[in-house]
Design an enzyme around this catalytic site. Structure first.
Site, PDB file in Angstrom:
ATOM      1  N   LEU A 120       1.402   4.264   6.354  1.00  0.00           N
ATOM      2  CA  LEU A 120       1.571   3.054   5.558  1.00  0.00           C
ATOM      3  C   LEU A 120       0.191   2.458   5.322  1.00  0.00           C
ATOM      4  CD1 LEU A 120       4.580   1.114   7.207  1.00  0.00           C
ATOM      5  CD2 LEU A 120       4.612   2.394   5.061  1.00  0.00           C
ATOM      6  N   ASP A 121       0.013   1.837   4.171  1.00  0.00           N
ATOM      7  CA  ASP A 121      -1.247   1.148   3.915  1.00  0.00           C
ATOM      8  C   ASP A 121      -1.446   0.041   4.942  1.00  0.00           C
ATOM      9  OD1 ASP A 121      -1.509   2.729   1.681  1.00  0.00           O
ATOM     10  OD2 ASP A 121      -0.742   1.205   0.303  1.00  0.00           O
ATOM     11  N   LYS A 122      -2.704  -0.286   5.188  1.00  0.00           N
ATOM     12  CA  LYS A 122      -3.030  -1.369   6.111  1.00  0.00           C
ATOM     13  C   LYS A 122      -2.339  -2.663   5.700  1.00  0.00           C
ATOM     14  CE  LYS A 122      -7.021  -4.035   7.816  1.00  0.00           C
ATOM     15  NZ  LYS A 122      -8.511  -4.168   7.782  1.00  0.00           N
ATOM     16  N   ARG A 156       2.501   0.915  -5.464  1.00  0.00           N
ATOM     17  CA  ARG A 156       1.535  -0.010  -6.069  1.00  0.00           C
ATOM     18  C   ARG A 156       1.047   0.519  -7.414  1.00  0.00           C
ATOM     19  NH1 ARG A 156      -2.348  -0.791  -0.911  1.00  0.00           N
ATOM     20  NH2 ARG A 156      -3.473  -2.202  -2.334  1.00  0.00           N
TER      21      ARG A 156
END
Length: 308
Positions: free
Chosen positions: A138-140, A238
């Site tokens: 997962l992205d930060k 995104r």
């Protein structure tokens, strides 16, 4: 000096090359590992390769002769007490094969440049085990469900589910504008650096990516959506949200920077990407189906209430 070789065993079959090397050389900086791969100092069966290349049973991994023999120690990183408590309180599920965590926003899943600690460092420290690995990422800036394996057998099992698209992931997001009906986005994505930042761009030469956006609640200038992803590419949601002109609230990489700065000034308690990995569904090694749901953080819930 003679070259060194590692032979891939059954436990590491179909594992990403970078993850394999990070596991084998825990004390070697990740930047060094990626540099050696880019320079061709590390090869698979004498052929140049990429960090994301999947290794197979019996493959010969050629290493540069100066690299020290692999060793694993029990020197786990010391976590700040508040971070250790945060991670422990975020554990949703834990058995002999895997762990599911509701990852807090702002914590990187793996280490890197400028990162003092990461989720994987924290979990390994808490469980005193270097055998724990990330099953996906997962992205930060993204919160929510993430799965970590406790052994290579489950990691291989989970990777197989990913390859055959037998894992269901849903996300909640607040996107800009009004999305009045469901939309399926199939734009192909390719990883590129934009302003020296790694991003995904829509490109016909890219890889297959499929996201389904379903509106849950439409507000004045925003929409709460549930998103199901069939594939899992870098920044997929995104990038796809940007491609349909509905960027995710707070996404400074893909959205309107000035608009978001104004929003954050008006809502000072909310300073994050409005994207949350809400649920994940998959079969365990014994073919038992699991559904895990990660609760929204307080700040995310407050923003939804403000819009309502």
């Amino acid at each position: 000096m003679s070259q060194k070789n590692l032979k891939v065993d059954a436990n590491n079959d179909q594992r990403r090359l970078d993850n394999f090397l990070i596991y084998k050389f825990p004390n070697l900086p990740r930047s060094k590992i990626y540099s050696m791969i880019r320079k061709g100092e590390i090869r698979i069966n004498s052929k140049r390769c990429k960090a994301q290349t999947k290794i197979s049973l019996g493959d010969e991994i050629r290493l540069p002769p100066y690299l020290e023999s692999e060793k694993r120690d029990n020197n786990f990183k010391n976590l700040p007490p508040n971070i250790e408590k945060l991670i422990k309180n975020s554990i949703i599920f834990d058995d002999d094969d895997f762990i599911v965590i509701n990852k807090p926003e702002g914590i990187s899943v793996h280490g890197g440049s400028g990162q003092k600690f990461s989720l994987i460092d924290g979990v390994r420290s808490i469980y005193s085990s270097n055998d724990i690995d990330l099953c996906h990422r997962l992205d930060k800036e993204t919160s929510g469900c993430i799965v970590l394996s406790k052994n290579k057998l489950f990691l291989k099992h989970f990777n197989g589910l990913l390859r055959t698209k037998k894992i269901t992931k849903t996300y909640l997001a607040i996107i800009c504008g009004k999305l009045k009906k469901s939309i399926t986005v199939t734009d192909k994505l390719i990883a590129r650096r934009r302003n020296n930042i790694k991003t995904s761009l829509v490109d016909d030469s890219g890889k297959e990516a499929l996201s389904i956006f379903n509106p849950v609640k439409i507000y004045k200038n925003y929409t709460l959506v549930e998103i199901e992803i069939i594939t899992g590419k870098l920044h997929q949601i995104r990038a796809h949200a940007e491609s349909i002109k509905h960027p995710v609230l707070g996404d400074f990489k893909y959205g309107n920077i000035n608009l978001f700065k104004e929003f954050f000034r008006s809502h000072p308690t909310f300073k994050r990407l409005a994207l949350h990995a809400q649920s994940i569904t998959f079969l365990n090694i014994d073919d038992q189906q699991h559904l895990f749901i990660a609760d929204l953080s307080d700040d995310f819930q407050k923003v939804i209430k403000i819009f309502s």
